[in-house]
Design an enzyme around this catalytic site. Structure first.
Site, PDB file in Angstrom:
ATOM      1  N   HIS A 155       1.005  -8.504   4.296  1.00  0.00           N
ATOM      2  CA  HIS A 155       1.331  -8.453   5.541  1.00  0.00           C
ATOM      3  C   HIS A 155       0.456  -9.367   6.264  1.00  0.00           C
ATOM      4  O   HIS A 155      -0.358  -8.561   6.212  1.00  0.00           O
ATOM      5  CB  HIS A 155       2.012  -7.212   6.011  1.00  0.00           C
ATOM      6  CG  HIS A 155       2.861  -6.165   5.272  1.00  0.00           C
ATOM      7  ND1 HIS A 155       2.969  -4.959   4.523  1.00  0.00           N
ATOM      8  CD2 HIS A 155       4.016  -7.131   5.155  1.00  0.00           C
ATOM      9  CE1 HIS A 155       4.351  -5.343   4.120  1.00  0.00           C
ATOM     10  NE2 HIS A 155       4.959  -5.511   4.881  1.00  0.00           N
TER      11      HIS A 155
ATOM     12  N   GLU B  88      -2.715  -7.133   7.878  1.00  0.00           N
ATOM     13  CA  GLU B  88      -3.756  -6.227   6.684  1.00  0.00           C
ATOM     14  C   GLU B  88      -4.495  -6.978   5.622  1.00  0.00           C
ATOM     15  O   GLU B  88      -4.622  -7.984   4.964  1.00  0.00           O
ATOM     16  CB  GLU B  88      -3.100  -5.365   5.956  1.00  0.00           C
ATOM     17  CG  GLU B  88      -1.835  -4.525   6.342  1.00  0.00           C
ATOM     18  CD  GLU B  88      -0.209  -3.851   5.496  1.00  0.00           C
ATOM     19  OE1 GLU B  88      -0.498  -4.116   4.253  1.00  0.00           O
ATOM     20  OE2 GLU B  88       0.799  -3.886   6.509  1.00  0.00           O
TER      21      GLU B  88
ATOM     22  N   HIS C  53      -2.648  -4.313   0.174  1.00  0.00           N
ATOM     23  CA  HIS C  53      -2.073  -3.755   1.835  1.00  0.00           C
ATOM     24  C   HIS C  53      -3.465  -2.519   2.314  1.00  0.00           C
ATOM     25  O   HIS C  53      -4.358  -2.643   1.674  1.00  0.00           O
ATOM     26  CB  HIS C  53      -0.942  -2.829   1.278  1.00  0.00           C
ATOM     27  CG  HIS C  53       0.179  -3.823   1.365  1.00  0.00           C
ATOM     28  ND1 HIS C  53       1.174  -4.558   2.433  1.00  0.00           N
ATOM     29  CD2 HIS C  53       0.005  -4.397  -0.584  1.00  0.00           C
ATOM     30  CE1 HIS C  53       1.390  -4.874   1.141  1.00  0.00           C
ATOM     31  NE2 HIS C  53       1.811  -4.898  -0.077  1.00  0.00           N
TER      32      HIS C  53
ATOM     33  N   GLU D  22      -3.655   0.561  -1.608  1.00  0.00           N
ATOM     34  CA  GLU D  22      -3.762   0.598   0.017  1.00  0.00           C
ATOM     35  C   GLU D  22      -5.578   0.645   0.064  1.00  0.00           C
ATOM     36  O   GLU D  22      -5.861   1.538  -0.336  1.00  0.00           O
ATOM     37  CB  GLU D  22      -2.580   1.821   0.700  1.00  0.00           C
ATOM     38  CG  GLU D  22      -1.959   2.085   0.691  1.00  0.00           C
ATOM     39  CD  GLU D  22      -1.004   0.044   1.083  1.00  0.00           C
ATOM     40  OE1 GLU D  22      -1.671   0.101   2.515  1.00  0.00           O
ATOM     41  OE2 GLU D  22       0.632   0.320   1.538  1.00  0.00           O
TER      42      GLU D  22
END
Length: 542
Positions: free
Chosen positions: A96, A99, A203, A292
């Site tokens: 993405h 990110e 991410h 993440e």
């Protein structure tokens, strides 16, 4: 949690050979500002020029926005990485485009591996056993349009509006997917060319390690969806989170997040279909997790962001990478030592097979410590099974598979008949689904020139036999002749037998550390083949 699983996590967290913390302040770019895609390419070129024996760079191709998807391969003796007996790990970021932490983390990690190789023994050790493939951005077009925001979506998608993490094939998907984003197609082709054992996709938007399954149709979002390797994935996820400076601390998590130990099952968190993580595990046998890295997706302060993400994740990446060399490893070959690919490795009790994808026949299958029955099968070959394989946490167990073709080839290669053929035609084969041995018969047709030199049925009983034959049946065919070896001791073939008892072991096939003794070079049945060839050559001329 079992004691074995706990032991692996403890070893990963407090191992005696802890990696040194290293920050090459004088030579390494400090990343005080956010950098564009060209900077990644230029940095990789610099590393390759300075370390040509360790670094090889490439591009997956051009995006619609005319940006390269840069890739860097780092390992010792990098020119031979494709044929080396080393597992590959593949780490990607910035799927993405908004990110951003993973971009700086993987760029720094590439510099760290290359520049500390001469001074850090731990780095030399891991580079000697592992091939690293790093892609700091796989959506450069998205990043080019992203804006600094903790929760926005500007730049999230590719230039054609695709969310890449909803764009991969799935066996649960209804209908046929005919079109993927260009970036998705490049990544799928890359995964085929570079078969990785482990993977990470970095991410932002939370602080957690996410593992499969991400989405299962029959299980509601918010409910746990266990993969066949669920216990292994939990251990892998904890290896990352517990070595992270704050991921496992609930106070450091974002908003309402409550991830025990800093890990979560994907579907339990929220359902995602057609994600890259599940696709890599399902189709490519790549044990991938999603990391993440932070609550804010695109922070305003680059220097603080990249400095913190490096110090927080440095040790986690290295510890996680070591898991590529856990479980079992080995090589699949035919009886003459030629490498075999597309061989299916099956572990009893785990409903997930893996394939031998390495061009030299090497394979790696991560497993937790324990005792397993493991088999190798390939179309046109007899299935070979090994039972009671002991896997320890400290190092992988070496299990080589030497497969024997079912016939000389031709249209009848896979023809199995339940009738007696000429000569001693009984052989043993393992049922691939149940792992049980079955008795079958086959009619064998010899090439015309060899028909007259066929050894009589009594010939085989006088031949010397190995106590640990590297195949699970009694018929062996070579390009020169047909040699029949029967009366093979069943407990010495590695086959899972119908009369196996709970305490039965294969002491003749395995050493104390779980490795097999029956390699091609040491097998006494070489004498059988050599003698038979000489016998037939002599008979043909006489």
């Amino acid at each position: 949690m079992t004691l074995v699983t706990a032991a692996l996590i403890v070893l990963a967290v407090v191992g005696s050979n802890a990696f040194q913390f290293w920050d090459p302040a004088e030579e390494f770019p400090q990343l005080n500002t956010y950098f564009d895609n060209n900077y990644i390419g230029q940095s990789f070129e610099t590393l390759q020029e300075k370390h040509p024996d360790l670094v090889k760079i490439s591009s997956l191709g051009k995006t619609p926005g005319d940006n390269d998807i840069h890739e860097i391969t780092i390992t010792s003796d990098v020119s031979n990485w494709q044929t080396a007996n080393k597992p590959s790990v593949k780490y990607v970021a910035n799927m993405h485009g908004n990110e951003v932490r993973g971009r700086g983390l993987l760029l720094k990690f590439a510099y760290y591996l290359a520049m500390s190789y001469e001074s850090d023994q731990d780095v030399r050790d891991i580079m000697a056993t592992t091939v690293f493939h790093l892609l700091p951005t796989i959506n450069p077009d998205g990043f080019a349009t992203a804006t600094k925001s903790c929760s926005g979506v500007d730049g999230r998608y590719t230039s054609d509006g695709t969310d890449m993490n909803r764009d991969f094939p799935s066996s649960w998907q209804s209908g046929t997917r005919l079109k993927f984003a260009n970036e998705t197609k490049m990544l799928m082709n890359y995964a085929t060319r570079v078969p990785a054992v482990l993977g990470i996709s970095f991410h932002d938007g939370a602080l957690v390690t996410n593992y499969p399954w991400d989405g299962v149709p029959d299980i509601l979002s918010g409910k746990y969806a266990a993969s066949p390797d669920d216990a292994l994935f939990i251990t892998m996820a904890k290896t990352y989170s517990l070595n992270h400076k704050s991921m496992s601390k609930r106070a450091a998590q974002c908003g309402q997040d409550d991830f025990k130990d800093g890990i979560t099952n994907g579907n339990k968190w929220y359902k995602v279909f057609n994600g890259m993580q599940d696709w890599n595990y399902m189709y490519n046998d790549c044990f991938e997790v999603t990391i993440e890295l932070g609550c804010c997706k695109y922070p305003s302060d680059a220097a603080d962001t990249f400095g913190k993400v490096w110090s927080d994740n440095f040790n986690s990446i290295l510890k996680f990478s070591k898991l590529a060399n856990s479980g079992v490893k080995g090589r699949a070959t035919d009886y003459f030592g030629n490498p075999l690919t597309d061989v299916t490795i099956t572990v009893s009790g785990i409903n997930k097979t893996t394939k031998v994808r390495h061009p030299e026949g090497y394979y790696w299958r991560p497993l937790l410590g324990g005792t397993y029955n493991i088999s190798a099968s390939k179309h046109g070959y007899y299935t070979l099974a090994r039972k009671s394989i002991v896997v320890r946490e400290e190092e992988p167990t070496q299990i080589d598979f030497i497969l024997i073709p079912k016939s000389q080839g031709g249209d009848d290669e896979d023809k199995i008949q339940n009738e007696s053929g000429p000569g001693p035609e009984n052989y043993r084969e393992v049922d691939g689904e149940s792992g049980r041995e079955k008795q079958m018969t086959r009619t064998t047709t010899l090439p015309p020139r060899l028909e007259k030199t066929r050894p009589p049925s009594s010939f085989s009983s006088s031949l010397p036999l190995s106590s640990s034959l590297p195949f699970s049946h009694s018929l062996f065919s070579s390009p020169f002749t047909t040699v029949y070896i029967d009366n093979v001791p069943r407990h010495d073939t590695g086959v899972i037998e119908d009369d196996t008892t709970e305490n039965d072991t294969t002491e003749d096939d395995t050493t104390e550390n779980g490795t097999t003794n029956n390699t091609y070079q040491d097998d006494p049945t070489n004498f059988v083949v050599l003698f038979s060839i000489m016998f037939n050559v002599f008979s043909a001329f006489w």
